[in-house]
Design an enzyme around this catalytic site. Structure first.
Site, PDB file in Angstrom:
ATOM      1  N   PRO A   1       0.830  -1.206   0.000  1.00  0.00           N
ATOM      2  CA  PRO A   1       0.000   0.000   0.000  1.00  0.00           C
ATOM      3  C   PRO A   1       0.868   1.261   0.000  1.00  0.00           C
ATOM      4  O   PRO A   1       1.829   1.359   0.758  1.00  0.00           O
ATOM      5  CB  PRO A   1      -0.795  -0.130   1.300  1.00  0.00           C
ATOM      6  CG  PRO A   1      -0.817  -1.595   1.588  1.00  0.00           C
ATOM      7  CD  PRO A   1       0.507  -2.102   1.108  1.00  0.00           C
ATOM      8  N   GLU A   2       0.517   2.201  -0.885  1.00  0.00           N
ATOM      9  CA  GLU A   2       1.238   3.465  -0.967  1.00  0.00           C
ATOM     10  C   GLU A   2       0.361   4.558  -0.346  1.00  0.00           C
ATOM     11  O   GLU A   2      -0.660   4.262   0.266  1.00  0.00           O
ATOM     12  CB  GLU A   2       1.601   3.745  -2.426  1.00  0.00           C
ATOM     13  CG  GLU A   2       2.437   2.609  -3.031  1.00  0.00           C
ATOM     14  CD  GLU A   2       2.765   2.809  -4.508  1.00  0.00           C
ATOM     15  OE1 GLU A   2       2.815   3.961  -4.969  1.00  0.00           O
ATOM     16  OE2 GLU A   2       2.975   1.799  -5.207  1.00  0.00           O
TER      17      GLU A   2
ATOM     18  N   LYS B   1       3.645   6.250   4.464  1.00  0.00           N
ATOM     19  CA  LYS B   1       2.885   5.004   4.365  1.00  0.00           C
ATOM     20  C   LYS B   1       2.548   4.418   5.735  1.00  0.00           C
ATOM     21  O   LYS B   1       2.102   3.273   5.832  1.00  0.00           O
ATOM     22  CB  LYS B   1       3.680   3.985   3.546  1.00  0.00           C
ATOM     23  CG  LYS B   1       4.049   4.467   2.142  1.00  0.00           C
ATOM     24  CD  LYS B   1       4.937   3.456   1.440  1.00  0.00           C
ATOM     25  CE  LYS B   1       5.487   4.011   0.134  1.00  0.00           C
ATOM     26  NZ  LYS B   1       6.388   3.051  -0.544  1.00  0.00           N
TER      27      LYS B   1
ATOM     28  N   ARG C   1      13.479  -2.656  -9.141  1.00  0.00           N
ATOM     29  CA  ARG C   1      12.014  -2.611  -9.132  1.00  0.00           C
ATOM     30  C   ARG C   1      11.466  -2.700 -10.543  1.00  0.00           C
ATOM     31  O   ARG C   1      11.929  -2.012 -11.456  1.00  0.00           O
ATOM     32  CB  ARG C   1      11.515  -1.310  -8.478  1.00  0.00           C
ATOM     33  CG  ARG C   1      12.101  -1.024  -7.101  1.00  0.00           C
ATOM     34  CD  ARG C   1      11.661  -2.047  -6.065  1.00  0.00           C
ATOM     35  NE  ARG C   1      10.222  -2.016  -5.853  1.00  0.00           N
ATOM     36  CZ  ARG C   1       9.614  -1.176  -5.014  1.00  0.00           C
ATOM     37  NH1 ARG C   1      10.323  -0.289  -4.326  1.00  0.00           N
ATOM     38  NH2 ARG C   1       8.304  -1.225  -4.857  1.00  0.00           N
TER      39      ARG C   1
END
Length: 276
Positions: A2-3, A60, A264
């Site tokens: 979750p961002e 976050k 990433r």
């Protein structure tokens, strides 16, 4: 993971459910999640009798503001909170249960068990890890074009890698960095220090716009994310590049490509975001 938009949505939905509830007891099934204090029994005893006055957010992290303490919680990859009744069946992935005096329960479930909780005396949370080294909030007055220029002026890192570093600006992760860079027309492998003032201006604008629209849509449910009421987000329907490898760009029909930047997975349009 979750961002910012997902965590902000969880914050808003949870606040409606648990504000002013008082903790009667806490059950910790996975002690490794409790990082501060390092004694789980002390963690439990300190929380008993505390009332949830507010829920904040820093990057976050969720911040449960209590009478005397602040509980700092990070969802990591798949953590989620939900309000239940004691008679509701617990999943095997439920690891922390906060029982309230009204009989309801706030449950924290985490398939991967990567989530963390730190309990600090109120006022001490921002000067201790993990919050102490965080950068500015993207909706704050401190988040400016000049901040980005100065922070990345001498770096040799790719702009995507730089934006993922939470020490400059917080809340950005893989999804929203890819999306903001696309809308700003910047290739994710561009060296951050090579951006012009105009490019920094566009990037600053697109970071704020992308995050704002994602919050309005309730975040992105790519895998397991749901908000505090168990509802999925809808921003995944508005994504332009993230998760769209080999699909046509919404702007030019060029196939979206995927590469690896700083370890990433990274999505971009080779036409709208030309290589450096």
């Amino acid at each position: 993971m979750p961002e910012l938009p997902e965590v902000e949505t969880v914050r808003r939905t949870l606040l409606q459910l648990v504000k002013n509830k008082t903790i009667a007891d806490v059950d910790v099934g996975w002690p490794k999640m409790i990082k501060e204090p390092d004694d789980v029994e002390r963690f439990i005893q300190l929380l008993k009798g505390q009332t949830i006055e507010d829920i904040g957010r820093r990057g976050k992290f969720l911040l449960f503001v209590l009478n005397d303490y602040v509980l700092v919680s990070h969802l990591r990859m798949e953590g989620r909170y939900g309000l239940y009744q004691p008679t509701d069946e617990k999943t095997k992935h439920t690891h922390v249960v906060f029982s309230f005096t009204d009989g309801s329960e706030l449950r924290y479930a985490d398939v991967r068990k990567f989530g963390t909780m730190h309990l600090f005396a109120k006022g001490a949370e921002h000067v201790a890890m993990p919050l102490a080294q965080l950068g500015v909030e993207p909706f704050s007055e401190q988040f400016t074009v000049e901040l980005l220029e100065q922070a990345y002026a001498k770096t040799t890192r790719a702009i995507k890698t730089a934006l993922l570093d939470q020490k400059t600006v917080v809340g950005l992760g893989n999804i929203y960095v890819d999306e903001a860079l696309f809308h700003a027309g910047i290739h994710p492998e561009r060296t951050a220090s090579s951006l012009s003032k105009e490019e920094y201006h566009n990037l600053h604008k697109e970071i704020k716009r992308t995050l704002k629209e994602a919050i309005e849509a309730g975040g992105s449910s790519i895998k397991s994310y749901v908000n505090g009421q168990g509802e999925i987000g809808m921003f995944q329907q508005q994504l332009h590049v993230y998760g769209r490898k080999q699909q046509p760009c919404h702007h030019c029909d060029t196939a979206i490509e995927k590469t690896v930047v700083g370890g990433r997975g990274t999505h971009y349009c080779p036409n709208c975001q030309p290589r450096p």
